[in-house]
Scaffold this motif. Sequence first.
Motif, PDB file in Angstrom:
ATOM      1  N   ILE A 155     -24.793  45.889 -27.811  1.00 37.15           N
ATOM      2  CA  ILE A 155     -25.865  46.701 -27.243  1.00 37.15           C
ATOM      3  C   ILE A 155     -27.185  45.955 -27.329  1.00 37.15           C
ATOM      4  N   ALA A 156     -27.467  45.399 -28.504  1.00 37.28           N
ATOM      5  CA  ALA A 156     -28.738  44.701 -28.716  1.00 37.28           C
ATOM      6  C   ALA A 156     -28.863  43.463 -27.831  1.00 37.28           C
ATOM      7  N   TYR A 157     -27.750  42.792 -27.529  1.00 30.49           N
ATOM      8  CA  TYR A 157     -27.802  41.613 -26.646  1.00 30.49           C
ATOM      9  C   TYR A 157     -28.453  41.937 -25.306  1.00 30.49           C
ATOM     10  N   THR A 158     -28.281  43.165 -24.824  1.00 26.54           N
ATOM     11  CA  THR A 158     -28.815  43.533 -23.513  1.00 26.54           C
ATOM     12  C   THR A 158     -30.302  43.868 -23.570  1.00 26.54           C
ATOM     13  N   GLY A 159     -30.844  43.966 -24.792  1.00 29.13           N
ATOM     14  CA  GLY A 159     -32.222  44.400 -24.964  1.00 29.13           C
ATOM     15  C   GLY A 159     -32.336  45.886 -25.230  1.00 29.13           C
ATOM     16  N   ALA A 160     -31.240  46.632 -25.068  1.00 24.30           N
ATOM     17  CA  ALA A 160     -31.245  48.063 -25.371  1.00 24.30           C
ATOM     18  C   ALA A 160     -31.325  48.275 -26.879  1.00 24.30           C
ATOM     19  N   THR A 161     -31.705  49.472 -27.279  1.00 26.65           N
ATOM     20  CA  THR A 161     -31.886  49.799 -28.693  1.00 26.65           C
ATOM     21  C   THR A 161     -30.713  50.623 -29.204  1.00 26.65           C
ATOM     22  N   PRO A 162     -29.986  50.147 -30.212  1.00 24.59           N
ATOM     23  CA  PRO A 162     -28.946  50.973 -30.832  1.00 24.59           C
ATOM     24  C   PRO A 162     -29.586  52.097 -31.651  1.00 24.59           C
ATOM     25  N   VAL A 163     -29.080  53.298 -31.495  1.00 24.16           N
ATOM     26  CA  VAL A 163     -29.538  54.455 -32.271  1.00 24.16           C
ATOM     27  C   VAL A 163     -28.328  54.976 -33.041  1.00 24.16           C
ATOM     28  N   PHE A 164     -28.380  54.895 -34.358  1.00 20.82           N
ATOM     29  CA  PHE A 164     -27.212  55.213 -35.184  1.00 20.82           C
ATOM     30  C   PHE A 164     -27.054  56.717 -35.366  1.00 20.82           C
ATOM     31  N   ALA A 165     -25.793  57.154 -35.296  1.00 21.99           N
ATOM     32  CA  ALA A 165     -25.458  58.556 -35.550  1.00 21.99           C
ATOM     33  C   ALA A 165     -24.312  58.616 -36.549  1.00 21.99           C
ATOM     34  N   ASP A 166     -24.225  59.725 -37.253  1.00 20.71           N
ATOM     35  CA  ASP A 166     -23.292  59.844 -38.369  1.00 20.71           C
ATOM     36  C   ASP A 166     -21.859  60.086 -37.904  1.00 20.71           C
ATOM     37  N   VAL A 167     -20.933  59.860 -38.828  1.00 15.18           N
ATOM     38  CA  VAL A 167     -19.519  60.121 -38.560  1.00 15.18           C
ATOM     39  C   VAL A 167     -19.196  61.568 -38.922  1.00 15.18           C
ATOM     40  N   ALA A 168     -17.977  61.992 -38.561  1.00 13.25           N
ATOM     41  CA  ALA A 168     -17.635  63.414 -38.631  1.00 13.25           C
ATOM     42  C   ALA A 168     -17.354  63.913 -40.039  1.00 13.25           C
ATOM     43  N   GLY A 169     -16.778  63.065 -40.909  1.00 18.72           N
ATOM     44  CA  GLY A 169     -16.450  63.541 -42.239  1.00 18.72           C
ATOM     45  C   GLY A 169     -15.901  62.440 -43.120  1.00 18.72           C
TER      46      GLY A 169
ATOM     47  N   GLU B  50     -12.754  61.650 -41.745  1.00 20.46           N
ATOM     48  CA  GLU B  50     -12.847  61.539 -40.281  1.00 20.46           C
ATOM     49  C   GLU B  50     -13.951  60.530 -39.944  1.00 20.46           C
ATOM     50  N   PRO B  51     -13.666  59.246 -40.126  1.00 18.96           N
ATOM     51  CA  PRO B  51     -14.734  58.238 -40.040  1.00 18.96           C
ATOM     52  C   PRO B  51     -15.049  57.766 -38.616  1.00 18.96           C
ATOM     53  N   TRP B  52     -15.152  58.717 -37.713  1.00 22.32           N
ATOM     54  CA  TRP B  52     -15.485  58.398 -36.330  1.00 22.32           C
ATOM     55  C   TRP B  52     -16.765  59.115 -35.923  1.00 22.32           C
ATOM     56  N   LEU B  53     -17.352  58.669 -34.845  1.00 25.53           N
ATOM     57  CA  LEU B  53     -18.624  59.218 -34.386  1.00 25.53           C
ATOM     58  C   LEU B  53     -18.508  60.719 -34.139  1.00 25.53           C
ATOM     59  N   SER B  54     -19.413  61.460 -34.733  1.00 28.22           N
ATOM     60  CA  SER B  54     -19.482  62.903 -34.556  1.00 28.22           C
ATOM     61  C   SER B  54     -20.189  63.228 -33.244  1.00 28.22           C
ATOM     62  N   ALA B  55     -19.563  64.068 -32.423  1.00 25.22           N
ATOM     63  CA  ALA B  55     -20.191  64.453 -31.159  1.00 25.22           C
ATOM     64  C   ALA B  55     -21.473  65.229 -31.409  1.00 25.22           C
ATOM     65  N   ALA B  56     -21.473  66.081 -32.438  1.00 23.19           N
ATOM     66  CA  ALA B  56     -22.692  66.838 -32.759  1.00 23.19           C
ATOM     67  C   ALA B  56     -23.812  65.907 -33.202  1.00 23.19           C
ATOM     68  N   ALA B  57     -23.477  64.920 -34.038  1.00 29.03           N
ATOM     69  CA  ALA B  57     -24.495  63.967 -34.490  1.00 29.03           C
ATOM     70  C   ALA B  57     -24.986  63.110 -33.332  1.00 29.03           C
ATOM     71  N   ALA B  58     -24.074  62.749 -32.440  1.00 25.75           N
ATOM     72  CA  ALA B  58     -24.472  61.959 -31.273  1.00 25.75           C
ATOM     73  C   ALA B  58     -25.443  62.743 -30.396  1.00 25.75           C
ATOM     74  N   GLU B  59     -25.140  64.021 -30.181  1.00 19.28           N
ATOM     75  CA  GLU B  59     -26.039  64.829 -29.341  1.00 19.28           C
ATOM     76  C   GLU B  59     -27.411  64.964 -29.982  1.00 19.28           C
ATOM     77  N   ALA B  60     -27.439  65.106 -31.287  1.00 19.56           N
ATOM     78  CA  ALA B  60     -28.725  65.236 -31.984  1.00 19.56           C
ATOM     79  C   ALA B  60     -29.562  63.966 -31.886  1.00 19.56           C
ATOM     80  N   ALA B  61     -28.914  62.829 -31.629  1.00 18.91           N
ATOM     81  CA  ALA B  61     -29.620  61.544 -31.561  1.00 18.91           C
ATOM     82  C   ALA B  61     -30.122  61.215 -30.162  1.00 18.91           C
ATOM     83  N   ILE B  62     -29.795  62.046 -29.184  1.00 18.69           N
ATOM     84  CA  ILE B  62     -30.191  61.776 -27.798  1.00 18.69           C
ATOM     85  C   ILE B  62     -31.691  62.009 -27.614  1.00 18.69           C
ATOM     86  N   THR B  63     -32.326  61.076 -26.908  1.00 17.75           N
ATOM     87  CA  THR B  63     -33.737  61.188 -26.549  1.00 17.75           C
ATOM     88  C   THR B  63     -33.865  60.965 -25.041  1.00 17.75           C
TER      89      THR B  63
END
Length: 383
Positions: free
Chosen positions: A91-105, A108-121
């Motif tokens: 992501i950073a190679y393109t110049g875009a900014t990575p925004v980190f979001a938490d995992v589900a549990g 359950e060490p995968w990206l949480s959809a709720a956490a991802a939505e909360a990180a949207i700007t």
Amino acid sequence: MAGWSVPLADVTVDEADIAAVADVYRSGWLSMGPRTEELEGAFATYTGARHALAVANGTAALHLICLAAGLAVSDEVVVPSLTFVATVNAIAYTGATPVFADVAGLTEPWLSAAAAEAAITPRTKAVMTMAYGGHAGETAALRELCERRGLLLLEDAAHAAGSRLGGRHLGTFGRAGAFSLFSNKNLAVGEGGLLVTDDDDLAARARLLRSHGMTTLTWDRHRGHASGYDVVALGFNYRIDEPRAALATRRLARLDAENAARRELDARYRRAFGELGVTCALAPAGGLESSHHLFAIVLDEGADRDTFRAALAERGVQTSVHYPPVHGFSIYAGARAELPVTDAYAARAVTLPLFAHMTREQQDRVIDAVAAQGRGAPTAARR
């Protein structure tokens, strides 16, 4: 420690594999050509994707899907920190900014959809998910989120060769997916990668960028399909070579059988550790056919993981940690991410050996080593 009794991962290359690679060398055509085309066709059929492109490594595949999807300096991309750093770097190679979001549990060490939505700007253009251990996690929910919010879904499917959810291969739920052929992966050739997409324009863009932005390839000109070329984009040398493509095609033919062997080993671990009260991550899910790339347990809060791992090493059992969170690395310290579940999992998880040809004796050695630690303190986490 050299000479592990039970290594974390292991690869077998049989005589037929070696013969197939030797045939490529005898053919005299070593750069991207007919074997690469064969691999791409086979992998597209296997995953159900319209397009598959073979590349030099998994990082190249990630970079290309980010570039071809149009990520740029003004964009943000929501991404888990609990991943190999290449996911975020692409992501950073393109110049875009990575925004980190938490995992589900904690299991359950995968990206949480709720956490991802909360990180949207307002700057968010995409979500990059990662199929941790080959598990689908919340991929379906993330797809729905991206459709609802008008975002791109990109998939790091490095762990997911052979993983399907509801019959659909992971890596095909979003705009594009990236796979790794690294030596510890289920579909291993040493170094290599594949990207898949149903988007014709994205595939064309990735194909162009894979080889210096050139409009034709050496193989095209060799066959007489072109006599020259133009350079129309600032591309890269992300080409795979023919010997590795030939090896990948052969290994792909037995991937399902090897993943089935991993599934049986995974189930056997879970039965044994269930009796011991050891907490296992990545539980089976309805409709999921996992690649079972990793097997991880979670230790008690406050347990001395280094001591636990050292004790297993003394018994010849190799372990690992997947992964040190990316937001903890110096290069991404500026993100100032607060990811309590990610941090907790990363501090307590231990990856145990798992590979398709693992013997019962090897697995029993792992189980016995964990059980021995479970009789003392600190112990593996109890349910």
